[in-house]
Structures are given as C-alpha cells and as structure tokens.
Design a protein around this motif. Structure first.
Motif, PDB file in Angstrom:
ATOM      1  N   SER A   1       1.217  -1.287  -0.005  1.00 22.67           N
ATOM      2  CA  SER A   1       0.047  -0.060   0.046  1.00 22.67           C
ATOM      3  C   SER A   1       0.967   1.109   0.026  1.00 22.67           C
ATOM      4  CB  SER A   1      -0.796   0.172   1.254  1.00 22.67           C
ATOM      5  OG  SER A   1      -1.414   1.340   1.504  1.00 22.67           O
ATOM      6  N   ASP A   2       0.478   2.332  -0.807  1.00 28.63           N
ATOM      7  CA  ASP A   2       1.255   3.629  -0.674  1.00 28.63           C
ATOM      8  C   ASP A   2       0.821   4.388   0.509  1.00 28.63           C
ATOM      9  OD1 ASP A   2       2.512   2.827  -3.052  1.00 28.63           O
ATOM     10  OD2 ASP A   2       1.442   4.100  -4.444  1.00 28.63           O
ATOM     11  N   ASN A  14      -5.407   5.932  -2.290  1.00 25.63           N
ATOM     12  CA  ASN A  14      -4.807   4.968  -1.296  1.00 25.63           C
ATOM     13  C   ASN A  14      -5.624   4.846  -0.145  1.00 25.63           C
ATOM     14  OD1 ASN A  14      -2.572   4.467  -2.909  1.00 25.63           O
ATOM     15  ND2 ASN A  14      -1.832   6.495  -2.307  1.00 25.63           N
ATOM     16  N   TRP A  47       3.589  10.630  -5.329  1.00 24.97           N
ATOM     17  CA  TRP A  47       2.769  10.530  -4.412  1.00 24.97           C
ATOM     18  C   TRP A  47       2.213  11.637  -3.537  1.00 24.97           C
ATOM     19  CZ3 TRP A  47       7.357   7.156  -2.495  1.00 24.97           C
ATOM     20  CH2 TRP A  47       7.271   5.764  -2.619  1.00 24.97           C
TER      21      TRP A  47
END
Length: 211
Positions: free
Chosen positions: A118-119, A166, A195
C-alpha cells in the motif's frame, strides 16, 4: 510544452474510470513521447536502489519488497521542465503543487518488481491519499501494475497515466488499493511515480513530514 504565463499547462486532460473501489482513473497521453524520453534521459544516470518508508520510524530504508532502482528529483534541484510537470500533475489530480512529494522515475530490469504493498503510510497525520503513475515507455514485457484485491492488471502505453486513491472515504488506508509492480520479463521498464499527501508538505523536515 504549451504553458500559460504562470507555467501551467493549457492542455485539458480527460480521465477514464477503471475502477470504483478503489477509485482508479486512466489519463491517456498525459505526457508526450518527447517528455517521456527526456525524463528517461534525465533519470538514467541518477538511478539508485529504491527505498521504502519504515512503518515505525518513518525513515527511508531498502527492503526486498522493492527491487527496482529510482531517481528522485527533490524540489531544490527542480528545473523549469520538472516544475511544469509537477504543476500539470497537481492540476490533473485536483491538488496543490506542494501536496506532492518529489517525483521519482523508477527503472525495472528483468526480474525486478515491487511486491504487493500500500502506498498509504500507517499512522501518519499527513497521509499519502493519492498516487499517480505515468508509463514512460512500452518496449518491455511483463511489469504490469496489478491491484491484488480486485484482480486488475494495468499496463499503459507511453505517456499514459493512472491515478488512484490510497485511502477510503474515512481517510484510512484502503485494502482495495494494495497493488504490485509485477516482474519485468524482457527489456527495461521506466515509470514516473508521484505520491500526493492530504495536506501541503512541511519542507522543514522530520519528525512528521520527511521532506
């Protein structure tokens, strides 16, 4: 680049929904072929082993879950081209420029991968709410982005972007957003990764925000 007087892109980008949960959207031809080629040329001599964020300390560490190499472009070394790219990403994601972490160009050679992950960052106040990936080339085999919980594999053409959430509606890490960069079978894969945080980054440094 077709930019206005403030350095913002004049182009309009339409997205295609790939999934509802998690929310995944594709933006075809987000970068031009020339932009992709230039990013690869810039990043290739700067490649270093990729790192991940340690879940307890928040520091960057190497981990066998991620075997690619990466070239990071911190804000302090951002040239006008990279600044325009970051502005375009902010516009396309509906966020502010300073919510985005420094962009990375990742390289995967044969056998290299990013295992399911998972980011989102557990326990972080300023969460990574969105991720944008831009596929910089297509002359390789394997290497799809695979969302494990929904069984969806995505591989864009040169310049295509995918954007995904996310976190869920409550802002918590969404298990449905767990994904992997599958191993490359032939050739070399280049992909841009960005991100995006919930709030603007505090560039003064640790402990809460590392940039």
């Amino acid at each position: 680049m077709d930019l206005d007087q403030h350095g913002h892109s004049r182009r309009k980008f339409n997205s295609e929904r790939i999934s509802m949960v998690p929310d995944i959207r594709k933006i075809p031809a987000f970068f031009s072929a020339e932009e992709c080629e230039y990013l690869i040329e810039m990043a290739t001599p700067l490649q270093q082993p990729s790192v991940v964020v340690h879940p307890s300390t928040g520091t960057f560490v190497q981990d066998p879950v991620r075997t690619s190499t990466a070239a990071a472009f911190p804000f302090i070394s951002e040239n006008p081209f990279l600044h325009a790219i970051n502005q375009r990403i902010a516009a396309a994601t509906g966020t502010q420029y300073d919510q985005g972490e420094p962009l990375q160009v990742l390289s995967y050679t044969v056998g290299q991968e990013y295992k399911p992950h998972s980011d989102a960052l557990p326990g972080f106040h300023n969460q990574r709410v969105k991720t944008m990936l831009v596929y910089l080339n297509e002359d390789f085999e394997g290497g799809a982005t695979f969302f494990t919980k929904i069984g969806k594999a995505i591989r864009g053409q040169t310049g295509d972007a995918i954007l995904f959430m996310n976190v869920d509606m409550q802002g918590k890490p969404d298990p449905a957003a767990v994904h992997a960069g599958r191993p490359v079978d032939k050739g070399r894969k280049f992909i841009l990764s960005k991100w995006i945080r919930q709030y603007p980054l505090d560039l003064s440094g640790p402990p809460d925000r590392p940039f």
